[in-house]
Scaffold this active site. Structure first.
Site, short mmCIF file in Angstrom:
data_model
loop_
_atom_site.label_atom_id
_atom_site.label_comp_id
_atom_site.label_asym_id
_atom_site.label_seq_id
_atom_site.Cartn_x
_atom_site.Cartn_y
_atom_site.Cartn_z
N THR A 156 -27.43 119.96 -2.08
CA THR A 156 -28.78 120.26 -2.81
C THR A 156 -28.58 121.79 -3.22
O THR A 156 -28.15 122.09 -4.43
CB THR A 156 -30.07 120.31 -2.01
OG1 THR A 156 -29.78 120.92 -0.74
CG2 THR A 156 -30.41 118.79 -1.86
N THR A 193 -33.34 120.31 6.97
CA THR A 193 -32.82 119.70 5.94
C THR A 193 -31.29 119.78 5.91
O THR A 193 -30.60 120.48 4.97
CB THR A 193 -33.42 120.36 4.58
OG1 THR A 193 -34.73 120.35 4.55
CG2 THR A 193 -32.67 119.56 3.35
N GLU A 280 -28.75 129.76 2.41
CA GLU A 280 -29.35 130.39 1.22
C GLU A 280 -29.26 131.98 1.28
O GLU A 280 -29.84 132.38 2.06
CB GLU A 280 -30.68 129.64 1.08
CG GLU A 280 -30.75 128.23 0.80
CD GLU A 280 -32.08 127.75 0.66
OE1 GLU A 280 -31.91 126.34 0.13
OE2 GLU A 280 -33.03 128.25 1.21
#
Lengths: 409, 409
Positions: A156, A193, A280
C-alpha cells in the site's frame, strides 16, 4: 525513503515447493499498479494465522477466522490492496465470500478452503467487478518464482517490497522458509495494518502450525510499532506445505523443531524490521530494549511507552539529544510502583542517565553523535528484575504527516 | 496559529482579593522574555493541588507534594519556565528547595509555605544564579492586576497567554474566580505539561479545597489531550483566599457550593480548551463525545483512543473525511467485548456510520463539509449503556512536528 532497506533480489528469494503465486492489475488501486495476488497451496498444506485484535476486524479477517476454524485444508489465498473491506457490514462479508467463491472456482476447490485478505481504505465497498475480473488474470500467470512480484502486489504505502528467505538443514534435509509482508504505518503490537505470509516446505501438524504462528508473531510482528495504531485487517499466516523430502514435524519435541522455529523467526524478524525501516516517513530505525523489568509485560509497557511517545519520536527525527523526553516516557508507562531513582538510560553505549538523573560524566556531544546516526539503540534498565524485551520503531517526521494527510490510505 | 483563540483582554481578567502577582526576566529562557512568576497569597488562604502521574515527577512536583502534606498555610508560589528541573536527581531537589528559601526570605515566611513550579527542558539543571537574581526582581512589581502578565511569564511553546475570569453571586455576595494556565503539547489525561492556577476570594475549608481541585481537574484539565504524552511537571493548583465578605464554605453541603463549583469548572474548562486551541501546530479544535458506554472509564477509553490516533489526527489536519479511521480507532480501544455492529458515528450532525458500517444515506460531500470546518464535533455511540464522556483534542499537523523537532522544549 526507507532506512537502510533495499528491494529484495530475485536470486535471494527461494521458491517453496507446494506454493505458486500469481498477480494482476485489477484496477482497484492506481492504473499501472499490481493490486491483486493469488497463492495456491499444494494439497496437504497446513495453515494457521494470527489476526488483528481491533474490534472492527475487517470482513476478510472474519471470514479467515471462520474458514480456519472449519477446515484444516486451506488451498488458496487471495489478497487485494486499495480497499480494506472494513466497516462495510454485511455487504462486506458477502463480498469477501464471493471473492472466495471466484478463487475456489478457478482452483477447483471449495470457497471454505480459500482465505481472503484486503488492505487499503476503510469503510468503502470492495469494487467487486474489478476484483472478479482480476482474479482470472492473476490465475493465468501462477508460478513458483513469483514471490517478489507477489510482495509488490500487496503493497500500500510501502516504498519497497518485502520478502525474505532462508535455507536450513534439518537432520540432513535442506528446508526452505520464504515470506513476504506489507505494511508501513499503523503498525503496532497485536498486529497492525500489516499482512504477512510465510511458507515452509517441511510438513507440520495442524496443531504445531497453530502454536508456531503465535510464537513467531510474538518474536517479530508483535514487537514493532510505527504509530501505535492497530488496523482492522492485520493478518499473519504461516504455511507448511509438507513437500520437503522428509517426515513432517508433529510436535515441538521433534529435535528439528527448534532450528525450524529459529529460521521462521529469522525470516519474520527480517520482514517485520523491513516494515519499520520502510515505516511511513521513517528516517531512523530505533531498537528499544528494556532490561531489569519484573516481567515481560512490564518490559513491553515501558518499551512501547517510549516507542509511542510523539515527543521522543520527533526528537529522534530532529537528531536532538533531548533525552529527558525518554525518561518522561518511561515515567509515563503507568507502572504504579516504578522507582525513578533506579532507572538508567543508554543511547548505544553512551550512559545518559543513572539513578534516574543525568549521569555525571554524560556529555551532550556524545549523545549528539549517536542521535546523528540512522540506526540507534535505546536501552533502559528499570532496576526491578530480570525480564527484558526489545521492540523496533521509527521516528516521527514531516513525511509521516504528509503521507497520512495528503493521500488517502 | 491557535484555533479561534484570542489573547485575554485586561478588563476581562479580574483581580482576586488576597492574591498579588509579579514577573521578571530571569534570563532562563530567551532574552526579552519574561520567564519567572511570583504569586503571594494572603494569610489564611487554603491551597490544594493535583499533580502529574508520571513516575518521573519533577523535583518541584515532589517538593509541592511534601509542602502540601506538611502545611495548610501556603503563602507563595514561584514558577519558572525554560527548565523543568526534572530528571535532575538530588541536585534538582536541592535547587527547588533553595528556590523556596529565596522566595520565603523575600515574603518573610518559611520555605515550607512556598510551592515551586518549573516547566521547560527535562534533564538539565536549574540555572540557580539566574533564578535567584530574578526572584527579587519579580518581587519588586507585585500587583493584583498582573494576572495576564503572569500568564505570559509562564508560557513555553504557547502562542497565546491563557487567562479566564468569572464573577458569580453566592447568597448575595459577589465572588470572583480567576485563573491562568500554560501548556500546548504533551497534554493528556492525568495532567500533562500544563500548569494551572485558579484562585477565588471565597473561603473554603482545607478539605473542601482538596476535594474540589480533583473534581475541577476531572471536568477540565483531565479531559484534554494533544499528543497523549504526560509530562513530568503537570500541576493544577486551587486557591481559596477567604477575603470575600462572607463566611467560608466548609463543606459541599453548603447551598452555595454547587454554584461555586460550576464557576470554577467554567473557568477551568475555558483555560483547558484554550490550551487545546493553542495546541502545538493545531489547526482544528475537536470535541469527541462517546455516548452509550457501560461506564465512564469505558467512554473515556474510546474517546482517548480516537483522540490519540495519529491516523485520525492527520485525517483531520488534511480535512479528509477518511472516517473509517475513526471506526478503526474505536475498534482499537481495547474493550474486549465491544460489538462493532452496534456502533454509530456522527460528524457534527451528519450520521456517517450505523450498526458498525457506512450509513446508507451518508454522502462523502456532507462529511467533507464538516471536515473543512475549524471546529468539529465527533460523536460515537457504543450502544452498550448510558454513560457519556467528552474530551477535547487537536489534529496532528506539520507544525506539530516542526515545533517538537526544530526547537528544544
Amino acid at each position: 525513503m526507507a532506512v537502510n532497506l533495499k528491494a529484495p533480489v530475485a536470486e535471494d528469494i527461494l521458491p517453496v515447493s507446494g506454493v505458486v503465486l500469481g498477480t494482476a492489475e485489477a484496477g482497484i488501486k492506481k492504473v499501472g499498479r499490481k493490486d491483486l495476488m493469488l497463492m495456491e497451496l499444494a494439497p496437504g498444506s497446513k495453515v494457521a494465522g494470527v489476526f488483528t485484535k481491533n474490534r472492527f476486524a475487517a470482513a476478510p479477517v472474519q471470514i479467515c477466522r471462520e474458514h480456519l476454524l472449519e477446515t484444516n485444508d486451506i488451498r488458496a489465498i487471495v489478497v487485494n490492496t486499495g480497499c480494506a473491506n472494513a466497516g462495510t457490514g454485511l455487504t462486506g462479508l458477502h463480498d469477501a465470500e464471493e471473492t472466495c467463491q471466484a478463487v475456489a472456482d478457478i482452483f477447483n476447490t471449495l470457497p471454505i478452503k480459500v482465505l481472503p485478505f484486503s488492505t487499503g481504505v476503510i469503510m468503502e465497498p470492495l469494487p467487486m467487478t474489478k476484483l472478479l475480473t482480476g482474479i482470472p488474470k492473476a490465475a493465468q500467470n501462477m508460478g513458483r518464482n513469483n514471490w517478489i512480484d507477489a510482495a509488490r502486489a500487496i503493497m500500500t504505502t510501502d516504498t519497497v517490497p518485502k520478502a525474505a528467505s532462508k535455507r536450513v538443514e534439518l537432520d540432513g534435509v535442506e528446508i526452505t522458509v520464504t515470506g513476504i509482508s506489507k505494511g508501513s504505518g499503523m503498525i503496532e503490537p497485536n498486529m497492525a495494518t500489516m499482512l504477512g505470509f510465510i511458507a515452509t516446505d517441511i510438513g507440520m501438524s495442524a496443531e504445531l502450525v497453530q502454536d508456531t504462528v503465535r510464537a513467531v508473531a510474538d518474536a517479530s510482528f508483535n514487537r514493532i510499532t510505527v504509530d501505535g495504531d492497530t488496523s482492522t485487517n492485520d493478518s499473519f499466516i504461516l504455511i507448511a506445505t509438507g513437500r520437503a523430502d522428509c517426515p513432517p514435524i508433529e510436535s515441538d519435541e521433534d529435535p528439528r523443531y527448534n532450528d525450524l522455529l529459529d529460521s521462521l523467526i529469522e525470516v519474520a524478524q527480517k520482514l517485520s524490521q523491513s516494515m519499520i525501516r520502510d515505516g511511513e516517513g521513517a528516517t531512523k530505525f530505533i531498537t528499544i530494549t528494556v532490561d531489569g523489568a519484573k516481567n515481560e509485560a512490564e518490559a513491553l509497557k515501558v518499551a512501547y511507552a517510549i516507542a509511542h511517545s510523539p515527543l521522543v519520536k520527533t526528537a529522534f527525527f530532529a537528531s536532538d539529544p533531548n533525552l529527558g523526553r525518554i525518561l518522561a516516557a518511561v515515567g509515563n508507562s503507568r507502572i504504579d510502583d516504578l522507582d525513578a531513582n533506579k532507572i538508567s538510560l543508554w543511547l548505544d553505549d553512551v550512559l545518559v542517565a543513572k539513578n534516574g538523573g543525568r549521569y555525571a560524566s554524560y556529555r551532550e556531544e556524545d549523545g549528539q553523535a549517536v542521535m546523528n546516526k540512522p540506526e540507534i539503540f535505546v536501552t533502559v534498565n528499570l532496576g526491578r528484575g530480570e525480564a527484558s524485551e526489545t521492540v523496533w520503531t521509527t521516528d516521527l517526521s514531516h513525511d509521516y504527516v504528509s503521507i497520512n494527510a495528503d493521500y488517502r490510505s
